[in-house]
Scaffold this active site. Structure first.
Site, PDB file in Angstrom:
ATOM      1  N   GLU A 106     -34.210 -50.895 -87.934  1.00  0.00           N
ATOM      2  CA  GLU A 106     -32.677 -50.730 -87.859  1.00  0.00           C
ATOM      3  C   GLU A 106     -32.250 -50.446 -89.234  1.00  0.00           C
ATOM      4  OE1 GLU A 106     -30.901 -55.080 -88.184  1.00  0.00           O
ATOM      5  OE2 GLU A 106     -32.111 -54.836 -86.554  1.00  0.00           O
ATOM      6  N   HIS A 166     -36.960 -61.558 -72.443  1.00  0.00           N
ATOM      7  CA  HIS A 166     -35.778 -61.436 -72.259  1.00  0.00           C
ATOM      8  C   HIS A 166     -35.150 -61.487 -70.617  1.00  0.00           C
ATOM      9  CE1 HIS A 166     -35.085 -61.130 -76.581  1.00  0.00           C
ATOM     10  NE2 HIS A 166     -36.091 -60.297 -76.575  1.00  0.00           N
TER      11      HIS A 166
END
Length: 789
Positions: free
Chosen positions: A638, A727
């Site tokens: 990122e 998740h």
């Protein structure tokens, strides 16, 4: 006339009301009506706050119950087939949608719902797309450009159809209008939306769907115009990246059509400079342009030279992504250059990007010392800075004299504070050489030594590090922080929780254990609290994804490690079992990326200082005879600059910092790292250059597709491809995970593969974790048996 403008406001609420409400809805503790009411209250509060701060141009549709990209998918009907309910239920769904009048519910009739789309986008569908369900895995999630915010990746098929299936943007504009606040609705622009999506059919380029998508955008703009909107903000941050010729053509086609809808369009760009795309932007028939002058201050002159004075120009001069107070004099100088070049008419002063990436209000911080607090600005304070600059640019600096004086005093205080610089840290960082980046043995030699030491089976099983942060864990931590229990009582609680986790792992027959990280509130905050040069907040929350919020530490000065940070807990876990235990560390690049970083020295220098601190911790874990040390770097990718021309420089220092942290370990110590939710194919040489003995990665949502990068590269070290999505509340069965491992075996050698979840388990419940891990261990056994025959 100069206007004060905002591009977006944090949706989470000053007390994290949105998180609490959505999680209560998922648990069935509140119903849809209550959730909807809380959302409306937050929107009203935030619109009013911006108005009272002196903001002239206030955004709407920047609110989301989960993610703005997911909202766009819901709005244009891009619902993956696995989430579409049987057509026999269509009539029931439509009736239910109209009864609830959901902001996310379908607003169409049967024809619009029918065979092409096959499902309404009600709340349950919306959240299932983000989180998964018993029947369908969640959509993929990845980072929003180079931020720490995650978005839900749109999925597109060759026969993709689009239809307006949510009136959210229109409804929220009307909602603000009813409160007496005229807003500028925000939409993700069509080219950025398609560019961020993932093709599900071979040979499909999502951008080729632009002509199919545009009719929905024109319908939305038409509806907003009818509702009274005079401006719409279309966010196209893809314009600060390297565009293909197809993307450039899509911009020309899209905005030629959208510009005829009777509403003014502000094209919002941020996170970098337009560069060679500026000439393209200047040709587009849009009425206004927003540029980021924080990330790309050097683009101002080029923009002023090409952007017509007759069209609006929004100057992003307040940093929307960091928490440092602005140098108002420097910002005003940029504004005055723009005024000299084009006059005041059509000029807007704004943050560089949406304030989604900033905490809400510095006034909520009661424990920061006055000096440090004076250096900071959260979202609400950034609006005050925008208003002050607008006032000064309109009426002269004297009109905002107090704001400028206070800002200048804070800037001077920070520049001269003795808290910032540590000569010993600077000297140690300057003395680092290439020898400090080497493990002293190649992977083949290290692997032989580690296998002799660890004696693990093929397809060894482990977890990524954390175990459920139960209500009991959170209550004990809160009680300790409030002084309701003393350190001894809290330590005893944590020891019991750690022992319970070790016993559960032994019962599950995992091969490599972890201590569970019950003492840690956050994987970055925990370390920052134990390093010099860091500060921490009470309410500096920002959204990472969905209901996952984080409080990034503030790196304000030079970084060092006064004492060991993790050794005691790893050693305690090791004392409880005969199985290998991993020591768990967060890597230097991730600590950097997930913090609010000082802006008075290069990020590479700060990262090197953190790497040396982690290196000291690795050495102490080795002294404690911890055989495996995991240094997590989920944020490595990122940090990539948005322009490829700048990648090599970043990757060089980022990889060097990881190696600096890890290279103090002896060859027989196995170094793991973990990365999640990113594409690896274009940075594989750098992933290999990390030289971690084992890398674990997220692969379950991508159905092991990410392993193709490692296979094509012939990655030599060992890999733990995640076999279930932590998740999602969905508990994967043994057969599902076995199938994924068999796919992994098609791409990797059997002795390369580890078996683990996608990520840490802190957000899940033990009732979910235990059966999932039981199934995971069973899957590993099945694949071992299949491989040995």
């Amino acid at each position: 006339m100069i206007q004060a403008a905002n591009l977006g406001f944090p949706r989470i609420g000053i007390r994290r009301e949105l998180k609490k409400a959505t999680e209560a809805y998922w648990k069935g503790e509140i119903d849809y009506a209550a959730l909807r009411t809380i959302g409306a209250e937050l929107r009203a509060r935030h619109w009013t706050l911006q108005s009272e701060a002196g903001i002239d141009v206030i955004p709407s549709n920047d609110f989301s119950f989960y993610d703005q990209v997911l909202d766009m998918s819901a709005m244009v009907g891009a619902v993956p087939p696995r989430f579409r309910k049987p057509e026999a239920e269509a009539g029931t769904r439509i009736a239910a949608a109209h009864r609830t009048a959901s902001a996310y519910a379908v607003m169409a009739d049967v024809a619009e719902l029918g065979a092409e789309q096959g499902a309404s986008v009600d709340f349950d569908t919306y959240f299932a797309m983000a989180r998964g369900s018993d029947a369908a895995p969640a959509m993929e999630m990845t980072k929003w450009f180079d931020t720490n915010y995650h978005y839900i990746v749109p999925e597109f098929h060759a026969d993709q159809a689009f239809a307006l299936t949510s009136r959210k943007a229109i409804d929220e504009f009307k909602e603000a209008k009813a409160l007496g606040i005229h807003t500028r609705p925000v939409l993700i622009g069509p080219v950025t939306y398609l560019s961020l999506g993932k093709p599900k059919d071979a040979g499909l380029e999502p951008i080729s769907l632009i002509e199919k998508l545009l009719p929905v955008y024109t319908e939305i703009l038409s509806a907003l115009t009818a509702a009274g909107a005079d401006w719409v903000q279309l966010d196209e941050p893809i314009l600060v990246t390297d565009l293909s010729e197809t993307q450039k053509a899509a911009f020309e086609a899209a905005y030629a059509k959208l510009s005829s809808m009777g509403v003014n369009i502000l094209l919002a760009t941020y996170f970098g400079g337009l560069g060679e795309n500026l000439s393209l932007v200047a040709r587009l028939p849009v009425d206004g342009l927003h540029v980021d002058l924080v990330r790309a201050p050097d683009q101002l002159d080029a923009v002023l030279n090409i952007w017509p004075a007759a069209r609006h120009l929004s100057l992003g001069v307040i940093d929307g992504r960091n928490i440092w107070r602005a140098d108002l004099d420097q910002a005003l100088a940029k504004i005055e250059r723009a005024i000299a070049a084009r006059g005041r008419n059509g000029l807007q002063i704004a943050p560089s990007c949406s304030l989604l990436h900033s905490p809400v209000d510095l006034a909520s911080e009661q424990k920061l010392d006055d000096e440090l607090k004076s250096w900071l600005a959260y979202a609400r304070q950034k609006l005050v800075e925008v208003a002050a600059l607008t006032n000064a640019a309109t009426h002269g600096k004297a009109a905002a004299a107090q704001a400028f004086a206070e800002g200048a005093a804070a800037i001077a205080s920070r520049a001269t504070s003795k808290r910032i610089n540590d000569p010993a840290v600077k000297a140690r960082a300057a003395a680092v050489t290439s020898t400090d980046l080497s493990r002293g043995a190649d992977f083949a030699e290290r692997r032989a030594r580690q296998r002799a030491r660890l004696k693990l089976p093929e397809f060894p099983t482990t977890t990524i590090g954390s175990f459920p942060q139960t209500e009991a864990v959170r209550k004990a931590r809160a009680a300790f922080k409030r002084g309701e229990i003393d350190a001894a009582a809290y330590d005893a609680f944590l020891r019991r929780a750690t022992e319970e986790a070790v016993r559960k792992q032994e019962e599950l027959d995992l091969d490599v254990l972890v201590h569970g990280e019950f003492e840690r509130n956050d994987m970055v905050e925990y370390f920052g609290e134990r390093l010099s040069g860091f500060a921490f907040t009470q309410n500096g929350w920002v959204q990472s994804y969905g209901s996952r919020y984080v409080k990034p530490p503030i790196i304000f000065g030079d970084v060092s490690r006064p004492r060991p940070m993790t050794v005691a807990w790893s050693s305690y876990a090791k004392s409880l079992t005969n199985k290998p235990v991993k020591g768990m560390l967060t890597g230097p690049v991730t600590i950097l990326q997930w913090s609010f970083v000082r802006d008075d020295q290069p990020r590479s220098q700060t990262c090197k200082e953190i790497a040396l601190a982690i290196r000291d911790e690795v050495a102490d874990l080795e002294k404690a005879d911890i055989p495996i040390i995991q240094i997590d770097e989920p944020a490595l990718r990122e940090g990539l600059p948005l322009r490829r021309a700048e990648w090599d420089a970043y990757l060089q220092w980022a990889v060097d910092c990881f190696r600096l942290a890890a290279a103090g370990a002896r060859p027989e110590a196995q170094i793991h790292t973990h990365m999640c939710y990113c594409e690896f194919n274009d940075i594989m040489p750098s992933i290999a250059a990390l030289d971690a003995d084992v890398i674990s990665i997220e692969t379950s949502r991508s159905d092991m597709e990410l392993l193709e990068s490692f296979s094509d590269f012939k990655y030599p070290n060992e890999i733990g491809p995640g076999v279930y999505d932590i998740h999602s509340p969905r508990c994967p069965c043994t057969d599902d995970m076995t199938a994924l491992l068999l796919k992994a075996r098609e791409r990797l050698a059997p002795d390369q593969i580890w078996v683990n979840p996608d990520c840490g388990l802190k957000t899940r419940r033990w009732e979910e974790v235990v059966p999932a891990l039981k199934n995971m261990v069973a899957a590993a056994r099945k694949v071992r048996a299949a491989t040995s025959t």
